[in-house]
Design a protein around this motif. Sequence first.
Motif, mmCIF file in Angstrom:
data_model
loop_
_atom_site.group_PDB
_atom_site.id
_atom_site.type_symbol
_atom_site.label_atom_id
_atom_site.label_comp_id
_atom_site.label_asym_id
_atom_site.label_seq_id
_atom_site.Cartn_x
_atom_site.Cartn_y
_atom_site.Cartn_z
ATOM 1 N N HIS A 91 17.441 38.606 -2.216
ATOM 2 C CA HIS A 91 18.293 38.740 -1.026
ATOM 3 C C HIS A 91 17.408 38.769 0.218
ATOM 4 O O HIS A 91 17.465 39.701 1.011
ATOM 5 C CB HIS A 91 19.149 40.012 -1.107
ATOM 6 C CG HIS A 91 20.150 40.006 -2.211
ATOM 7 N ND1 HIS A 91 21.318 39.275 -2.161
ATOM 8 C CD2 HIS A 91 20.150 40.630 -3.411
ATOM 9 C CE1 HIS A 91 21.998 39.456 -3.281
ATOM 10 N NE2 HIS A 91 21.313 40.267 -4.056
ATOM 11 N N ASN A 92 16.602 37.739 0.385
ATOM 12 C CA ASN A 92 15.676 37.711 1.511
ATOM 13 C C ASN A 92 16.239 36.873 2.662
ATOM 14 O O ASN A 92 17.389 36.429 2.624
ATOM 15 C CB ASN A 92 14.305 37.194 1.059
ATOM 16 C CG ASN A 92 14.388 35.799 0.449
ATOM 17 O OD1 ASN A 92 15.125 34.937 0.926
ATOM 18 N ND2 ASN A 92 13.636 35.571 -0.620
ATOM 19 N N CYS A 93 15.422 36.652 3.677
ATOM 20 C CA CYS A 93 15.886 35.914 4.854
ATOM 21 C C CYS A 93 16.259 34.476 4.517
ATOM 22 O O CYS A 93 17.198 33.909 5.099
ATOM 23 C CB CYS A 93 14.814 35.944 5.938
ATOM 24 S SG CYS A 93 13.223 35.215 5.436
ATOM 25 N N ALA A 94 15.542 33.857 3.573
ATOM 26 C CA ALA A 94 15.858 32.484 3.183
ATOM 27 C C ALA A 94 17.169 32.424 2.406
ATOM 28 O O ALA A 94 17.941 31.465 2.548
ATOM 29 C CB ALA A 94 14.713 31.898 2.356
ATOM 30 N N ASP A 95 17.441 33.437 1.566
ATOM 31 C CA ASP A 95 18.736 33.500 0.879
ATOM 32 C C ASP A 95 19.874 33.573 1.890
ATOM 33 O O ASP A 95 20.923 32.943 1.709
ATOM 34 C CB ASP A 95 18.789 34.726 -0.039
ATOM 35 C CG ASP A 95 17.986 34.542 -1.312
ATOM 36 O OD1 ASP A 95 18.289 33.616 -2.072
ATOM 37 O OD2 ASP A 95 17.049 35.327 -1.530
ATOM 38 N N PHE A 96 19.670 34.350 2.945
ATOM 39 C CA PHE A 96 20.696 34.475 3.979
ATOM 40 C C PHE A 96 20.908 33.140 4.693
ATOM 41 O O PHE A 96 22.046 32.721 4.928
ATOM 42 C CB PHE A 96 20.297 35.555 4.985
ATOM 43 C CG PHE A 96 21.293 35.762 6.080
ATOM 44 C CD1 PHE A 96 22.424 36.537 5.870
ATOM 45 C CD2 PHE A 96 21.107 35.180 7.326
ATOM 46 C CE1 PHE A 96 23.356 36.725 6.888
ATOM 47 C CE2 PHE A 96 22.025 35.365 8.345
ATOM 48 C CZ PHE A 96 23.154 36.138 8.123
ATOM 49 N N LEU A 139 13.261 41.267 -1.456
ATOM 50 C CA LEU A 139 12.297 40.199 -1.209
ATOM 51 C C LEU A 139 12.479 39.015 -2.144
ATOM 52 O O LEU A 139 12.218 37.869 -1.770
ATOM 53 C CB LEU A 139 10.872 40.750 -1.335
ATOM 54 C CG LEU A 139 9.727 39.777 -1.029
ATOM 55 C CD1 LEU A 139 9.792 39.307 0.415
ATOM 56 C CD2 LEU A 139 8.377 40.428 -1.318
ATOM 57 N N PHE A 140 12.974 39.267 -3.366
ATOM 58 C CA PHE A 140 13.055 38.202 -4.359
ATOM 59 C C PHE A 140 14.425 37.518 -4.413
ATOM 60 O O PHE A 140 14.500 36.316 -4.662
ATOM 61 C CB PHE A 140 12.701 38.757 -5.744
ATOM 62 C CG PHE A 140 11.300 39.282 -5.830
ATOM 63 C CD1 PHE A 140 10.218 38.417 -5.910
ATOM 64 C CD2 PHE A 140 11.050 40.642 -5.813
ATOM 65 C CE1 PHE A 140 8.919 38.894 -5.981
ATOM 66 C CE2 PHE A 140 9.761 41.135 -5.888
ATOM 67 C CZ PHE A 140 8.688 40.262 -5.965
ATOM 68 N N THR A 195 12.935 30.246 -0.709
ATOM 69 C CA THR A 195 11.917 30.311 0.339
ATOM 70 C C THR A 195 12.372 29.501 1.550
ATOM 71 O O THR A 195 13.185 28.579 1.427
ATOM 72 C CB THR A 195 10.580 29.742 -0.159
ATOM 73 O OG1 THR A 195 10.752 28.347 -0.463
ATOM 74 C CG2 THR A 195 10.098 30.481 -1.404
ATOM 75 N N PRO A 196 11.851 29.823 2.732
ATOM 76 C CA PRO A 196 12.194 29.025 3.913
ATOM 77 C C PRO A 196 11.889 27.538 3.741
ATOM 78 O O PRO A 196 12.657 26.683 4.188
ATOM 79 C CB PRO A 196 11.331 29.652 5.009
ATOM 80 C CG PRO A 196 11.167 31.078 4.580
ATOM 81 C CD PRO A 196 11.048 31.013 3.088
#
Length: 360
Positions: free
Chosen positions: A190-195, A187-188, A220-221
């Motif tokens: 390697h999250n969706c925004a990191d991708f 969550l901190f 963050t997005p």
Amino acid sequence: MKRIRGILIAWALLVLAASGVRAHADAALLMEEPYGTFGAINPTGHAAIYLNHICAETPTQLRPCRPGEFGVVISRYHKVGGYDWLAIPLVPYLYAVDHAEDVPATADPGLEAQLRDAYRRQHLLNIIPDAEADEDARKSPKGDWTQLIGASYDRKIYGFQVETTREADARFIAEFNDNRNVSHFNLFFHNCADFSKMLLNVYYPHSIHRNFFIDLGITTPKQVARSLTKYGRRHPELGFLTFVIPQVPGTIHRSHPINGVVESLVKSKKYVVPLFVLSPPLTAGMVVAYLADGRFKAPKDSPREILPGDIENLGRAQGVAVDLAKPSVQPASESEPQLHGEPVPSAPGGITVPYFGAAQ
């Protein structure tokens, strides 16, 4: 003269749409509002990338799109089949159906669950199997797999788009198909925004970065959208533009406004008051950081609004500097809608299908 020119432009767009040929490729960040209880606690939302020239042979194998296809949405998910990323075609990603004409005009939680589970059983059963149940019953599993399909039932989505090239798409396909696709979601870090940040940096190196002041180093997005907006404005040749995909009308709870990390702290009394009591200097510093560099508004007034089922506008006419009139939507009603004197067909299961008429 203007009318003749408009007719010629519209005809050219129709020819392009029919042939599946577009002047260039596009990549769009989808910044998606948070929803539900977790979204109220963590209002940073979700991020995904839409590529209109890349399609999915399978959810884990990419290929160039064929004529008539609308592209793919790629994102990182938490504990879905053990994969780091999954690719879903645009229409099911937004509406959990295979074809735009099957998109319902309105939705309730029951219809949303029905459409999602039907799509899962037909296309994703090897990745998302049925939950363990009685021998004579098949039960839909719990988990974050629901974020893969039907996103527009739960969220409003903001799009930030830049042009790419077919050559860059080919390199992207080769790189992602060759790399290991094993989940390491965090969550901190390697999250969706990191991708999404990593993916956009494949196309345009160093275009997206973290902000250690307003997001405390967490990607963050909203920060990805902020970076892409700044990059697009510095490079007008990329044809940067924005669009909005509204949440499907109905009885499903509306999504929440999307915020960054510090923004969510300073704008909420339940967080900022205890923080101020514990450390007034720290709280004041966070407020200053937010006011100095943290204010970024979603493009709510974007002239490009994608109505439910209007996939043609999003998938095929992106980047074209011509605004066609919005299609008219036939609202769902108890009486059977008529089209040129003939009933509008319904989707399987009694789902009302909206009619999207020609541009007026």
